[in-house]
Design an enzyme around this catalytic site. Structure first.
Site, short mmCIF file in Angstrom:
data_model
loop_
_atom_site.label_atom_id
_atom_site.label_comp_id
_atom_site.label_asym_id
_atom_site.label_seq_id
_atom_site.Cartn_x
_atom_site.Cartn_y
_atom_site.Cartn_z
N HIS A 137 49.25 -43.12 -87.81
CA HIS A 137 50.28 -43.53 -88.76
C HIS A 137 51.57 -43.86 -88.02
CE1 HIS A 137 51.08 -39.06 -88.56
NE2 HIS A 137 52.30 -39.53 -88.43
P1 TYD Z 1 49.77 -35.62 -90.78
O1 TYD Z 1 51.21 -35.85 -90.50
O2 TYD Z 1 48.95 -36.79 -91.24
O3 TYD Z 1 49.07 -35.00 -89.50
P2 TYD Z 1 48.64 -35.67 -88.11
O4 TYD Z 1 49.51 -36.83 -87.84
O5 TYD Z 1 48.84 -34.58 -87.15
O6 TYD Z 1 47.21 -36.04 -88.18
O7 TYD Z 1 49.66 -34.44 -91.83
C1 TYD Z 1 48.42 -33.83 -92.17
C2 TYD Z 1 48.59 -33.19 -93.54
O8 TYD Z 1 49.58 -32.17 -93.51
C3 TYD Z 1 49.01 -34.17 -94.62
O9 TYD Z 1 48.27 -33.87 -95.78
C4 TYD Z 1 50.46 -33.87 -94.87
C5 TYD Z 1 50.61 -32.42 -94.46
N1 TYD Z 1 51.92 -32.13 -93.87
C6 TYD Z 1 52.87 -31.45 -94.60
O10 TYD Z 1 52.64 -31.06 -95.76
N2 TYD Z 1 54.08 -31.18 -94.05
C7 TYD Z 1 54.39 -31.58 -92.78
O11 TYD Z 1 55.52 -31.32 -92.28
C8 TYD Z 1 53.39 -32.30 -92.03
C9 TYD Z 1 53.67 -32.76 -90.63
C10 TYD Z 1 52.19 -32.55 -92.61
#
Ligand code: TYD
Length: 140
Positions: free
Chosen positions: A56
């Site tokens: 992302h």
């Molecule tokens: P995501 O940012 O997509 O993780 P990565 O980039 O590490 O794969 O987040 C994964 C899940 O966690 C998504 O459902 C959103 C949640 N999340 C939160 O609720 N709060 C946060 O601060 C973060 C970073 C993620």
């Protein structure tokens, strides 16, 4: 928002304080070391071997990605150029500017990916579709 490229995303040396036979400490304060003040810290762990994270970009958020333990690879993409970084030093962090796509993979066993972020969690700040990311870059 400025149009940042992967060349605007350096590895930042955070320094370390090493005690004689007592281990090391690395400190990050809101003192200008980073180009943003930290509002949120989160960390990824228990990532199974072969898994990838990220995939992302953020519209506004700036982040510093640190391999607090173990190692992993981060590939940054500004829609034109990709750069891959191998992170394995807890006293260094990769600055990820807004509008940069990131993929994280090759996590070692026990790796901890700590992220310092410029803002609280805002779901709408994410771009999770790669074509949408490319379109977003074009209109910056
Ligand atoms: P995501 O940012 O997509 O993780 P990565 O980039 O590490 O794969 O987040 C994964 C899940 O966690 C998504 O459902 C959103 C949640 N999340 C939160 O609720 N709060 C946060 O601060 C973060 C970073 C993620």
């Amino acid at each position: 928002m400025a149009k940042y490229s992967v060349n605007d995303c350096p590895i930042i040396d955070l320094g370390k304080i090493t005690g004689e036979r007592r281990g090391s400490i690395t400190v990050v304060e809101n003192d200008g070391t980073l180009p943003f003040d930290t509002k949120r810290v989160y960390y990824l762990y228990d990532v199974p071997g072969g898994s990838s994270r990220g995939a992302h970009a953020h519209r506004e958020l700036s982040q510093l990605i640190v391999a607090a333990s173990g190692s992993f690879q981060v590939t940054l993409d500004d829609g034109r150029v990709k750069r891959t970084f191998f992170l394995n030093r807890p006293y260094q962090g990769l600055l990820v500017r807004p509008g940069i796509w990131r993929d994280l993979d090759d996590f070692s066993s026990g790796a901890v990916c700590m992220v310092l972020a410029s803002d609280v969690y805002v779901k709408e700040d994410y771009i999770r579709d790669y074509q949408e990311f490319l379109d977003y870059r074009k209109q910056l």
